[in-house]
Design a protein around this motif. Structure first.
Motif, PDB file in Angstrom:
ATOM      1  N   ARG A  86     -15.967  25.314  -9.582  1.00  0.00           N
ATOM      2  CA  ARG A  86     -16.423  24.910  -8.258  1.00  0.00           C
ATOM      3  C   ARG A  86     -15.344  24.060  -7.628  1.00  0.00           C
ATOM      4  NH1 ARG A  86     -22.335  22.701  -9.617  1.00  0.00           N
ATOM      5  NH2 ARG A  86     -21.121  21.604 -11.154  1.00  0.00           N
ATOM      6  N   ASP A  90     -18.604  20.651  -4.127  1.00  0.00           N
ATOM      7  CA  ASP A  90     -19.480  21.432  -4.996  1.00  0.00           C
ATOM      8  C   ASP A  90     -19.308  21.047  -6.455  1.00  0.00           C
ATOM      9  OD1 ASP A  90     -20.525  22.806  -2.872  1.00  0.00           O
ATOM     10  OD2 ASP A  90     -19.124  24.476  -3.044  1.00  0.00           O
ATOM     11  N   LEU A  93     -21.804  18.311  -7.770  1.00  0.00           N
ATOM     12  CA  LEU A  93     -23.226  18.564  -7.983  1.00  0.00           C
ATOM     13  C   LEU A  93     -23.523  18.574  -9.476  1.00  0.00           C
ATOM     14  CD1 LEU A  93     -23.848  21.371  -5.354  1.00  0.00           C
ATOM     15  CD2 LEU A  93     -24.257  18.931  -5.125  1.00  0.00           C
ATOM     16  N   ASP A 122     -32.805  10.861  -3.456  1.00  0.00           N
ATOM     17  CA  ASP A 122     -33.408  12.094  -2.952  1.00  0.00           C
ATOM     18  C   ASP A 122     -34.920  12.072  -3.149  1.00  0.00           C
ATOM     19  OD1 ASP A 122     -32.737  14.467  -1.583  1.00  0.00           O
ATOM     20  OD2 ASP A 122     -33.144  15.635  -3.393  1.00  0.00           O
ATOM     21  N   VAL A 135     -26.240  13.692  -9.199  1.00  0.00           N
ATOM     22  CA  VAL A 135     -25.999  14.161  -7.833  1.00  0.00           C
ATOM     23  C   VAL A 135     -26.730  15.493  -7.652  1.00  0.00           C
ATOM     24  CG1 VAL A 135     -24.258  14.870  -6.156  1.00  0.00           C
ATOM     25  CG2 VAL A 135     -23.748  13.040  -7.784  1.00  0.00           C
ATOM     26  N   VAL A 136     -27.618  15.549  -6.649  1.00  0.00           N
ATOM     27  CA  VAL A 136     -28.356  16.785  -6.388  1.00  0.00           C
ATOM     28  C   VAL A 136     -27.849  17.515  -5.148  1.00  0.00           C
ATOM     29  CG1 VAL A 136     -30.446  16.141  -7.611  1.00  0.00           C
ATOM     30  CG2 VAL A 136     -30.187  15.475  -5.230  1.00  0.00           C
ATOM     31  N   ARG A 137     -27.267  16.783  -4.211  1.00  0.00           N
ATOM     32  CA  ARG A 137     -26.666  17.418  -3.035  1.00  0.00           C
ATOM     33  C   ARG A 137     -25.743  16.437  -2.349  1.00  0.00           C
ATOM     34  NH1 ARG A 137     -29.884  16.398   1.964  1.00  0.00           N
ATOM     35  NH2 ARG A 137     -31.659  15.168   1.324  1.00  0.00           N
ATOM     36  N   ILE A 138     -24.867  17.003  -1.509  1.00  0.00           N
ATOM     37  CA  ILE A 138     -23.923  16.204  -0.723  1.00  0.00           C
ATOM     38  C   ILE A 138     -24.107  16.610   0.731  1.00  0.00           C
ATOM     39  CG2 ILE A 138     -21.499  15.682  -0.292  1.00  0.00           C
ATOM     40  CD1 ILE A 138     -21.869  14.881  -3.048  1.00  0.00           C
ATOM     41  N   SER A 139     -24.223  15.616   1.596  1.00  0.00           N
ATOM     42  CA  SER A 139     -24.318  15.878   3.023  1.00  0.00           C
ATOM     43  C   SER A 139     -23.300  14.986   3.719  1.00  0.00           C
ATOM     44  CB  SER A 139     -25.730  15.588   3.524  1.00  0.00           C
ATOM     45  OG  SER A 139     -25.797  15.805   4.923  1.00  0.00           O
ATOM     46  N   ALA A 143     -23.793  11.144  -0.827  1.00  0.00           N
ATOM     47  CA  ALA A 143     -24.306  11.838  -2.004  1.00  0.00           C
ATOM     48  C   ALA A 143     -25.780  11.478  -2.168  1.00  0.00           C
ATOM     49  CB  ALA A 143     -23.527  11.419  -3.240  1.00  0.00           C
ATOM     50  N   PHE A 144     -26.598  12.488  -2.399  1.00  0.00           N
ATOM     51  CA  PHE A 144     -28.008  12.267  -2.666  1.00  0.00           C
ATOM     52  C   PHE A 144     -28.212  12.389  -4.165  1.00  0.00           C
ATOM     53  CE2 PHE A 144     -27.886  13.154   1.758  1.00  0.00           C
ATOM     54  CZ  PHE A 144     -28.918  12.413   2.299  1.00  0.00           C
TER      55      PHE A 144
END
Length: 159
Positions: A86, A90, A93, A122, A135-139, A143-144
């Motif tokens: 990745r 990515d 994650l 999150d 880390v479950v997602r990045i926006s 980092a969430f």
């Protein structure tokens, strides 16, 4: 002048091929290279003595065929890589996140992969400094993260 272009149309198609190839080198979106392929095909028709209308038709047909058939295949191959490879954010994650400041849905900071990120939870469970999350997602630059299962219970009672 127009008569010279029609008689020597191979020069026109060759110039168009080169111009489109240069534009492709700057844009890298694989559209202009497909159009330059059509111009090259039209150049060969011109060198074979084909009429100008036939050259234009070959340009259009070859360009469209390359855009709708070859381009999707090329893009698929460009994006292909090992499934575990990745890139960019990515790769973060699923990584561990060390909470540096109290982190909730509204604010927080965490260290992820050696870098400090603004972080948010999150879920509703706040995280205290020193806890680890995932880390479950990045926006954007945020980092969430969620608490690790063995810390989720402690986070709920620590408040």
């Amino acid at each position: 002048m127009l008569e010279w272009i029609v008689v020597n149309s191979w020069v026109f198609w060759l110039a168009l091929f080169l111009i489109l190839a240069i534009i492709e080198m700057m844009s890298l979106d694989l559209y202009f290279v497909m159009l330059s392929g059509g111009a090259l095909a039209a150049c060969f028709v011109a060198l074979a003595g084909g009429e100008f209308w036939l050259q234009a038709l070959v340009f259009c047909v070859v360009s469209l065929a390359m855009i709708f058939i070859l381009r999707p295949i090329a893009i698929r191959h460009l994006r292909k890589g090992p499934p575990n490879q990745r890139t960019n954010v990515d790769r973060l994650l699923g990584q561990d996140a060390l909470v540096l400041e109290p982190t909730s849905r509204m604010s927080g900071r965490a260290k992820i992969g050696g870098e400090t990120w603004s972080a948010r939870t999150d879920d509703d469970a706040p995280l205290d400094p020193g806890m680890y999350g995932t880390v479950v997602r990045i926006s954007g630059a945020t980092a969430f993260i969620t608490a690790r299962p063995n810390q989720a219970h402690a986070a709920g009672h620590g408040a």
